[in-house]
Scaffold this motif. Structure first.
Motif, short mmCIF file in Angstrom:
data_model
loop_
_atom_site.label_atom_id
_atom_site.label_comp_id
_atom_site.label_asym_id
_atom_site.label_seq_id
_atom_site.Cartn_x
_atom_site.Cartn_y
_atom_site.Cartn_z
N LEU A 67 -4.44 11.19 2.42
CA LEU A 67 -3.35 10.28 2.76
C LEU A 67 -3.51 8.94 2.03
N VAL A 68 -4.75 8.46 1.92
CA VAL A 68 -5.00 7.21 1.20
C VAL A 68 -4.62 7.37 -0.29
N GLU A 69 -4.97 8.51 -0.85
CA GLU A 69 -4.62 8.77 -2.25
C GLU A 69 -3.11 8.84 -2.44
N LYS A 70 -2.41 9.43 -1.46
CA LYS A 70 -0.95 9.47 -1.53
C LYS A 70 -0.37 8.06 -1.42
N ALA A 71 -1.00 7.23 -0.59
CA ALA A 71 -0.54 5.84 -0.47
C ALA A 71 -0.72 5.10 -1.80
N GLN A 72 -1.85 5.35 -2.47
CA GLN A 72 -2.08 4.73 -3.78
C GLN A 72 -1.02 5.18 -4.79
N SER A 84 1.97 6.31 -4.11
CA SER A 84 3.26 5.73 -3.70
C SER A 84 3.37 4.29 -4.16
N ALA A 85 2.25 3.55 -4.03
CA ALA A 85 2.25 2.16 -4.48
C ALA A 85 2.45 2.09 -5.99
N ARG A 86 1.80 3.00 -6.74
CA ARG A 86 1.94 3.00 -8.20
C ARG A 86 3.39 3.27 -8.61
N LEU A 87 4.05 4.21 -7.93
CA LEU A 87 5.44 4.54 -8.26
C LEU A 87 6.39 3.39 -7.92
N GLN A 108 8.02 5.75 2.98
CA GLN A 108 6.86 6.58 2.69
C GLN A 108 5.60 6.01 3.31
N MET A 109 5.41 4.72 3.22
CA MET A 109 4.21 4.09 3.76
C MET A 109 4.18 4.16 5.28
N HIS A 110 5.35 4.05 5.92
CA HIS A 110 5.40 4.20 7.38
C HIS A 110 4.95 5.59 7.79
N LYS A 111 5.43 6.60 7.07
CA LYS A 111 5.06 7.98 7.38
C LYS A 111 3.56 8.19 7.19
N LEU A 112 3.05 7.73 6.05
CA LEU A 112 1.62 7.91 5.77
C LEU A 112 0.75 7.15 6.76
N LEU A 113 1.18 5.94 7.13
CA LEU A 113 0.41 5.13 8.07
C LEU A 113 0.37 5.78 9.45
N ASN A 114 1.51 6.31 9.88
CA ASN A 114 1.54 6.98 11.20
C ASN A 114 0.62 8.20 11.21
N ARG A 115 0.65 8.99 10.15
CA ARG A 115 -0.23 10.15 10.06
C ARG A 115 -1.69 9.73 10.00
N PHE A 116 -1.96 8.65 9.28
CA PHE A 116 -3.33 8.14 9.16
C PHE A 116 -3.86 7.71 10.52
N LEU A 149 7.95 -5.47 -25.59
CA LEU A 149 9.39 -5.47 -25.30
C LEU A 149 9.88 -4.14 -24.75
N PHE A 150 9.12 -3.07 -24.99
CA PHE A 150 9.57 -1.74 -24.59
C PHE A 150 8.77 -1.17 -23.42
N ILE A 151 7.96 -2.01 -22.79
CA ILE A 151 7.26 -1.58 -21.58
C ILE A 151 8.27 -1.52 -20.43
N PRO A 152 8.33 -0.43 -19.69
CA PRO A 152 9.33 -0.28 -18.62
C PRO A 152 9.28 -1.40 -17.60
N SER A 153 10.43 -1.91 -17.23
CA SER A 153 10.52 -3.00 -16.26
C SER A 153 11.15 -2.53 -14.95
N LYS A 154 11.35 -1.23 -14.82
CA LYS A 154 11.88 -0.67 -13.58
C LYS A 154 10.85 0.28 -12.95
N PRO A 155 10.70 0.22 -11.61
CA PRO A 155 9.79 1.16 -10.95
C PRO A 155 10.40 2.56 -10.90
N ALA A 156 9.58 3.54 -10.60
CA ALA A 156 10.07 4.92 -10.52
C ALA A 156 10.90 5.16 -9.27
#
Length: 464
Positions: A303-308, A310-313, A276-284, A260-267
């Motif tokens: 960049l791939v690690e940053k994408a990961q 970003s996805a986690r957040l 963020q993904m557009h920026k990372l993809l263009n740089r990639f 019941l107390f596990i967060p239900s909102k993303p960061a």
């Protein structure tokens, strides 16, 4: 369970020498794992294995394995239980934790969010719990009042088995039936959790409960502080489980409470993730060179690690942890539970002697509660709710199909076996009778519900 597989074309793979051979073997396994019926099939296999071993020359080995002592110790501190108790009071907590997160999601954004839309589910779920309990009580009260403690056993629904069977029926059942059954099972599980804690818990020990409240307060603090990493919740969850285990409340309650107390909102908000993904993809893409692998380009790997990250957040811990836990729960924890709990050694007496025995009330009460009580309770309460204009039937679902879904809800299995172990843990004979009732009642409900849904589908085709 969700399909999390990624579709990769052969031309896009950067294969190892034997990867193609391994992929040919692994691909069907992944497809089976991701299918809706897979968890039900694994659970069925585990059940059949348990029954076969329990009724074979190796039955003593089977029961001995269940009672095998397993201890954890540190200095003078020791925690010792049998293997079966570790599974029922330990591993099964993870199942209840997953169940709690699913309940929370349903209440916040799912089919149970809006009372006006979920009124049919709430009404039929109530009928599906009340009728089986009344049938059991009426039978056990007449035949043997001493077995009344098992009244909660036929109230439960096994979601994995029921939805798996519904998936096997495919397009012969409207899609809304799966939604109804899923929501019904969730409400059913809420009722089962309440029944377990109100009627199948021991005398309360106040001190562990007070410490447990302190742990819960810390989990609330983590939630409102925006802490989304799993480690703090894991540590507090283990502490809560240990305290609840020694409080008299059943240990599996710790899983529900922690969920019941596990967060239900993303960061972060979704628009940040998109940007963020557009920026990372263009740089990639600017760094990409076809003649080089990412192993040769450290900056591209970063960049791939940053994408990961970003996805986690951008993911909610509630959804992310649910998807991560599902495979281990449905393909390991629940089958192991079935292996250690479904293995009932059948009595030597004939069926006639079994039905007429002094403790036959348990067997008969559970069988009739699941097989008769579930569809009657769900069908009757649905009819009353519609007549009183408290609920309405979905346009793509007939009353016959709803009763068929209700019959599938009579597949109690996992939760019914669990409640049976709580109700009759002091009596091997009554527990054996209860397991027979759960197995036969679930089997008959599966057959009855499937036949009725197939008949309803044939009638619907004739009328069109």
């Amino acid at each position: 369970m969700s399909d999390k597989s990624v579709d990769i074309k052969p031309d896009d793979r950067d294969e190892a020498p034997l990867e193609d051979v391994v992929e040919k073997v692994a691909s069907p396994v992944r497809k089976f794992k991701d299918s809706q019926v897979s968890s039900g099939i694994i659970l069925l296999i585990a059940t059949v294995i348990a029954l076969l071993i329990a009724n074979s020359p190796w039955q003593q080995m089977y029961h001995g394995l269940s009672e095998l002592p397993l201890s954890l110790s540190l200095g003078d501190w020791t925690l010792s239980h049998s293997l079966k108790e570790w599974v029922n009071d330990g591993l099964l907590v993870v199942f209840f934790f997953l169940l709690g997160m699913e309940i929370k999601r349903e209440l916040m954004v799912g089919d149970l969010k809006d009372i006006s839309q979920s009124s049919l589910v709430l009404i039929i779920a109530l009928g599906g719990m009340v009728a089986p309990a009344l049938i059991y009580v009426s039978i056990s009260g007449v035949i043997n009042p001493e077995v009344m403690r098992g009244w909660g056993i036929p109230m439960a629904t096994d979601t994995a088995f029921a939805l798996g069977l519904l998936a096997l029926l495919g397009n012969k059942v409207p899609g809304v039936a799966a939604v109804i059954l899923s929501a019904l099972a969730i409400v059913d599980d809420i009722g089962a959790v309440l029944v377990i804690n109100l009627f199948y818990s021991d005398a309360l020990a106040i001190q562990p409960l007070l410490y447990g409240l302190l742990v819960v307060s810390l989990m609330v603090l983590l939630n409102v502080s925006g802490i989304r990493r799993p480690l703090p919740y894991f540590v507090l969850g283990i502490a809560l489980w240990y305290l609840v285990l020694h409080s008299g409340v059943h240990a599996t309650t710790a899983g529900i409470i922690a969920a019941l107390f596990i967060p239900s909102k993303p960061a972060v908000k979704s628009r940040w993730f998109t940007s963020q993904m557009h920026k990372l993809l263009n740089r990639f893409e600017r760094m990409d060179k076809k003649e080089q692998s990412i192993y040769e380009k450290p900056k591209q790997h970063q960049l791939v690690e940053k994408a990961q990250e970003s996805a986690r957040l951008s993911m909610t811990p509630l959804q992310h942890w649910t998807s991560r836990l599902e495979p281990s729960v449905y393909f390991f924890i629940i089958p192991v539970f079935a292996l250690l709990n479904a293995g009932v050694t059948m009595p030597d007496a004939s069926l006639g002697n079994l039905l007429s025995g002094p403790n036959a009330a348990v067997w008969m009460g559970i069988l009739l509660g699941l097989f008769i009580g579930k569809p009657i309770g769900i069908g009757l309460f649905a009819w009353l709710g519609i007549k009183l204009k408290l609920a309405r039937l979905p346009k793509d679902l007939s009353m016959m199909q709803l009763v068929g879904v209700g019959w599938l809800a009579g597949i109690g299995f996992t939760m019914s076996l669990f409640i049976a172990t709580l109700a009759f843990e002091q009596s091997d004979l009554l527990l054996k009778q209860a397991k027979i009732g759960v197995l036969t009642g679930s089997l008959f409900s599966a057959i009855g519900g499937s036949i009725l849904l197939l008949i309803a589908n044939a009638r619907a085709k004739q009328s069109n």
